[in-house]
Design a protein around this motif. Structure first.
Motif, PDB file in Angstrom:
ATOM      1  N   ALA A 178      41.777 -71.955 -30.093  1.00 24.01           N
ATOM      2  CA  ALA A 178      42.704 -70.911 -30.530  1.00 24.01           C
ATOM      3  C   ALA A 178      44.120 -71.432 -30.691  1.00 24.01           C
ATOM      4  O   ALA A 178      44.842 -71.024 -31.598  1.00 24.01           O
ATOM      5  CB  ALA A 178      42.675 -69.740 -29.541  1.00 24.01           C
ATOM      6  N   GLU A 179      44.523 -72.332 -29.833  1.00 24.84           N
ATOM      7  CA  GLU A 179      45.908 -72.811 -29.817  1.00 24.84           C
ATOM      8  C   GLU A 179      45.990 -74.254 -30.311  1.00 24.84           C
ATOM      9  O   GLU A 179      45.144 -75.070 -29.969  1.00 24.84           O
ATOM     10  CB  GLU A 179      46.460 -72.759 -28.390  1.00 24.84           C
ATOM     11  CG  GLU A 179      46.630 -71.368 -27.851  1.00 24.84           C
ATOM     12  CD  GLU A 179      47.778 -70.624 -28.492  1.00 24.84           C
ATOM     13  OE1 GLU A 179      48.819 -71.241 -28.742  1.00 24.84           O
ATOM     14  OE2 GLU A 179      47.615 -69.422 -28.741  1.00 24.84           O
TER      15      GLU A 179
ATOM     16  N   ASP B  50      39.275 -76.312 -35.277  1.00 29.77           N
ATOM     17  CA  ASP B  50      38.762 -74.993 -35.651  1.00 29.77           C
ATOM     18  C   ASP B  50      38.256 -74.189 -34.462  1.00 29.77           C
ATOM     19  O   ASP B  50      38.385 -72.974 -34.442  1.00 29.77           O
ATOM     20  CB  ASP B  50      37.638 -75.128 -36.681  1.00 29.77           C
ATOM     21  CG  ASP B  50      38.157 -75.479 -38.061  1.00 29.77           C
ATOM     22  OD1 ASP B  50      39.390 -75.403 -38.282  1.00 29.77           O
ATOM     23  OD2 ASP B  50      37.340 -75.845 -38.929  1.00 29.77           O
ATOM     24  N   ASN B  51      37.681 -74.875 -33.475  1.00 30.59           N
ATOM     25  CA  ASN B  51      37.104 -74.133 -32.357  1.00 30.59           C
ATOM     26  C   ASN B  51      38.064 -73.977 -31.176  1.00 30.59           C
ATOM     27  O   ASN B  51      37.645 -73.697 -30.072  1.00 30.59           O
ATOM     28  CB  ASN B  51      35.787 -74.763 -31.912  1.00 30.59           C
ATOM     29  CG  ASN B  51      35.922 -76.218 -31.529  1.00 30.59           C
ATOM     30  OD1 ASN B  51      36.922 -76.859 -31.836  1.00 30.59           O
ATOM     31  ND2 ASN B  51      34.919 -76.744 -30.866  1.00 30.59           N
TER      32      ASN B  51
ATOM     33  N   ARG C 164      45.259 -79.745 -34.135  1.00 30.12           N
ATOM     34  CA  ARG C 164      44.548 -78.467 -34.036  1.00 30.12           C
ATOM     35  C   ARG C 164      43.098 -78.673 -34.425  1.00 30.12           C
ATOM     36  O   ARG C 164      42.760 -79.631 -35.127  1.00 30.12           O
ATOM     37  CB  ARG C 164      45.201 -77.377 -34.878  1.00 30.12           C
ATOM     38  CG  ARG C 164      45.286 -77.658 -36.337  1.00 30.12           C
ATOM     39  CD  ARG C 164      46.008 -76.546 -37.092  1.00 30.12           C
ATOM     40  NE  ARG C 164      46.209 -76.941 -38.467  1.00 30.12           N
ATOM     41  CZ  ARG C 164      45.297 -76.831 -39.418  1.00 30.12           C
ATOM     42  NH1 ARG C 164      44.114 -76.315 -39.136  1.00 30.12           N
ATOM     43  NH2 ARG C 164      45.544 -77.232 -40.648  1.00 30.12           N
TER      44      ARG C 164
END
Length: 159
Positions: free
Chosen positions: A109-110, A106-107, A104
């Motif tokens: 969404a998924e 930070d920028n 994952r």
């Protein structure tokens, strides 16, 4: 009840199927794809790679690999940060068990897809057997070198 002509009666199930199929919610492709070992890992380390599915102009920020023992990630055991703009990470320190990993950033969404990694170390008897075999070979080598050295010294002293 409405009477339909013959052709409409036969098209009604097909049209209903198409409407249900096309109106189903579409799932967007993951923007990150995580790839890892496909077979059981016999050591406590392995390499995973993160591939961006779409071309991004800005780099991924704070890319991390989450590790959990549960497929739903209700409890994250460890988090491995990717330092810099690396897309391949070597993860280490795993004991026997089944682990689930996802990436994952930070920028985004998924998070990425979830991969399952099974770690099963070599048995202790096998590791100790290899260790003692190496120890015996090393001891024999030392004995042979010492004997050869003494023989050369004796021959040099007799001359």
């Amino acid at each position: 009840m409405v009477k339909l002509p013959g052709i409409a009666k036969s098209l009604l199930p097909v049209l209903t199927f198409c409407w249900v199929f096309l109106s189903a919610p579409t799932t967007l492709a993951q923007s990150l794809q995580l790839e890892g070992p496909s077979s059981t890992v016999r050591e406590g380390y392995f390499t995973v790679s993160v591939v961006a599915q779409e071309q991004r102009e800005e780099p991924l920020t704070n890319l991390v690999i989450d590790v959990s023992t549960q497929a739903d990630f209700s409890h994250v055991e460890q988090t491995f940060p990717a330092l810099g703009d690396f897309r391949k990470l070597s993860l280490t320190g795993f004991s026997d068990g089944v682990y689930y990993l996802r990436a994952r950033a930070d920028n985004l969404a998924e998070p990425s897809n979830v991969i399952k990694v099974t770690v099963q170390h070599y048995p202790l008897w096998q590791a100790l057997g290899l260790f003692f075999t190496g120890l015996i070979i090393f001891a024999l080598l030392v004995v042979i070198l010492l004997r050869s050295h003494r023989r050369v010294e004796k021959e040099a002293g007799n001359d």
